[in-house]
Design an enzyme around this catalytic site. Structure first.
Site, PDB file in Angstrom:
ATOM      1  N   CYS A   1     -31.900-147.056  19.165  1.00 38.36           N
ATOM      2  CA  CYS A   1     -31.589-145.854  18.837  1.00 38.36           C
ATOM      3  C   CYS A   1     -32.713-144.978  18.731  1.00 38.36           C
ATOM      4  O   CYS A   1     -32.563-143.885  19.317  1.00 38.36           O
ATOM      5  CB  CYS A   1     -30.846-145.890  17.515  1.00 38.36           C
TER       6      CYS A   1
ATOM      7  N   CYS B   1     -22.973-145.628  22.677  1.00 39.86           N
ATOM      8  CA  CYS B   1     -24.484-145.687  22.508  1.00 39.86           C
ATOM      9  C   CYS B   1     -24.644-147.209  23.032  1.00 39.86           C
ATOM     10  O   CYS B   1     -25.542-147.583  23.986  1.00 39.86           O
ATOM     11  CB  CYS B   1     -25.135-145.077  21.329  1.00 39.86           C
TER      12      CYS B   1
ATOM     13  N   CYS C   1      -6.619-143.716   0.375  1.00 39.32           N
ATOM     14  CA  CYS C   1      -5.589-142.904  -0.514  1.00 39.32           C
ATOM     15  C   CYS C   1      -4.277-143.191  -0.062  1.00 39.32           C
ATOM     16  O   CYS C   1      -3.403-143.187  -0.893  1.00 39.32           O
ATOM     17  CB  CYS C   1      -5.870-141.432  -0.072  1.00 39.32           C
TER      18      CYS C   1
ATOM     19  N   CYS D   1      -1.280-134.812  -5.031  1.00 39.26           N
ATOM     20  CA  CYS D   1      -2.456-135.087  -5.899  1.00 39.26           C
ATOM     21  C   CYS D   1      -3.658-134.144  -5.992  1.00 39.26           C
ATOM     22  O   CYS D   1      -4.296-134.015  -7.059  1.00 39.26           O
ATOM     23  CB  CYS D   1      -3.017-136.587  -5.348  1.00 39.26           C
ATOM     24  N   HIS D   2      -3.734-133.226  -4.919  1.00 38.55           N
ATOM     25  CA  HIS D   2      -4.725-132.218  -4.670  1.00 38.55           C
ATOM     26  C   HIS D   2      -3.977-130.808  -4.817  1.00 38.55           C
ATOM     27  O   HIS D   2      -3.190-130.583  -4.229  1.00 38.55           O
ATOM     28  CB  HIS D   2      -5.762-132.677  -3.648  1.00 38.55           C
TER      29      HIS D   2
ATOM     30  N   CYS E   1      -0.703-135.629   0.604  1.00 40.40           N
ATOM     31  CA  CYS E   1      -2.139-135.266   0.026  1.00 40.40           C
ATOM     32  C   CYS E   1      -1.874-134.214  -0.895  1.00 40.40           C
ATOM     33  O   CYS E   1      -2.598-134.116  -2.012  1.00 40.40           O
ATOM     34  CB  CYS E   1      -2.879-135.117   1.085  1.00 40.40           C
TER      35      CYS E   1
ATOM     36  N   CYS F   1     -34.447-143.102  22.021  1.00 38.51           N
ATOM     37  CA  CYS F   1     -33.661-141.925  22.721  1.00 38.51           C
ATOM     38  C   CYS F   1     -33.920-140.799  21.683  1.00 38.51           C
ATOM     39  O   CYS F   1     -34.248-139.628  22.161  1.00 38.51           O
ATOM     40  CB  CYS F   1     -32.445-142.205  22.809  1.00 38.51           C
ATOM     41  N   HIS F   2     -33.598-140.945  20.347  1.00 37.62           N
ATOM     42  CA  HIS F   2     -33.500-139.817  19.438  1.00 37.62           C
ATOM     43  C   HIS F   2     -34.665-139.577  18.431  1.00 37.62           C
ATOM     44  O   HIS F   2     -34.682-138.777  17.852  1.00 37.62           O
ATOM     45  CB  HIS F   2     -32.356-140.331  18.611  1.00 37.62           C
TER      46      HIS F   2
ATOM     47  N   ARG G   1     -19.185-142.766  18.757  1.00 39.80           N
ATOM     48  CA  ARG G   1     -20.495-142.715  19.439  1.00 39.80           C
ATOM     49  C   ARG G   1     -21.236-143.597  19.390  1.00 39.80           C
ATOM     50  O   ARG G   1     -21.942-144.098  20.378  1.00 39.80           O
ATOM     51  CB  ARG G   1     -21.078-141.176  18.660  1.00 39.80           C
TER      52      ARG G   1
END
Length: 268
Positions: free
Chosen positions: A184, A229, A121, A87-88, A84, A187-188, A225
């Protein structure tokens, strides 16, 4: 639908509804950067001990994954003989990158999240094998890269080329599914702040992912996650990096617009 299945769904829904008592949970507290208008980070629903763990880098176990990513940043791999760092100029060049993912990629005519960008990448620039979802390598690098944007506000695009994916994610979020026939949003949104067994239901924001979950004893991605759920409502989960979860990720990140990147957050 058979009578037995109907009874199972009804019993499950009644059991969940019984646990949704006491919606208010410190709603009147000034949460500073962790609340933008009516949008609240999962940090504000966590126990004080959990928040303290996140706040201290020496106590935050998720920082172990950031250290893995830091080591991999300098590691040369693949036929191109690159890392990495090749390039950076430095990890600091990643500041601000995480706030806008997932992004639309014209060549793919699809969304791409940060995990997929990291792997692209690797395959295109390093000529190295992609890391598997939930591997310590991919989680470590994702945590490390997102951590460079710590405290910066989530700011994803949802118009133009993004619009169809946004609508798809919104529809997923609002669609009932599984044996428990829940979406979803139930609940949220509808029961935010209520108690489900021993847990307080948060708004389900994604700004802290990948997170260290005490339940997992480790770090996991947002797609992990999502899968959890789906399983909890007894619905078949989609695959990591699936089109369905990418669209849902975009919508979830939009729901948390303006909230700070907290990676690696600590949750229950």
């Amino acid at each position: 639908m058979g009578n037995t299945s109907s009874k199972l769904i009804l019993a499950g829904c009644l059991a969940l509804t019984a646990c949704f008592a006491g919606k208010a949970f410190a709603a009147d507290k000034n949460w500073g950067q962790y609340q933008v208008e009516d949008r609240r980070s999962g940090y504000t629903f966590a126990a004080p001990e959990t928040r303290a763990m996140q706040d201290d880098n020496f106590q935050n176990p998720g920082m172990l994954w950031a250290e893995i990513g830091e080591e991999l940043w300098e590691k040369t791999e693949g036929e191109a003989g690159k890392a990495c760092a090749s390039c950076h100029n430095g990890p600091e060049t990643m500041k601000g990158v995480a706030v806008s993912y997932p992004k639309y990629v014209a060549e793919k005519k699809n969304l791409e999240n940060l995990e997929q960008r990291i792997n692209r990448c690797r395959t295109e620039n390093m000529k190295a094998k992609p890391w598997k979802y939930e591997s310590k390598e991919l989680l470590g690098m994702t945590v490390f890269v997102r951590n460079q944007s710590l405290g910066m506000p989530i700011n994803v695009k949802v118009d133009g080329d993004y619009a169809p994916f946004f609508e798809k994610g919104k529809a997923f979020y609002e669609q009932r599914r599984g044996q428990l026939d829940l979406a979803c949003k139930h609940c949220h949104e509808d029961f935010e702040g209520g108690q489900l067994r021993a847990n307080i239901l948060s708004q389900g924001q994604g700004n802290g992912f990948p997170v260290y979950r005490l339940k997992w004893s480790g770090v996991g991605s947002l797609h992990r996650r999502f899968r959890g759920c789906n399983k909890q409502v007894r619905s078949k989960p989609y695959g990591y990096g699936s089109d369905e979860y990418l669209a849902l990720e975009l919508y979830v990140m939009w729901r948390g617009r303006g909230l700070p990147v907290e990676t690696p957050a600590v949750r229950n």
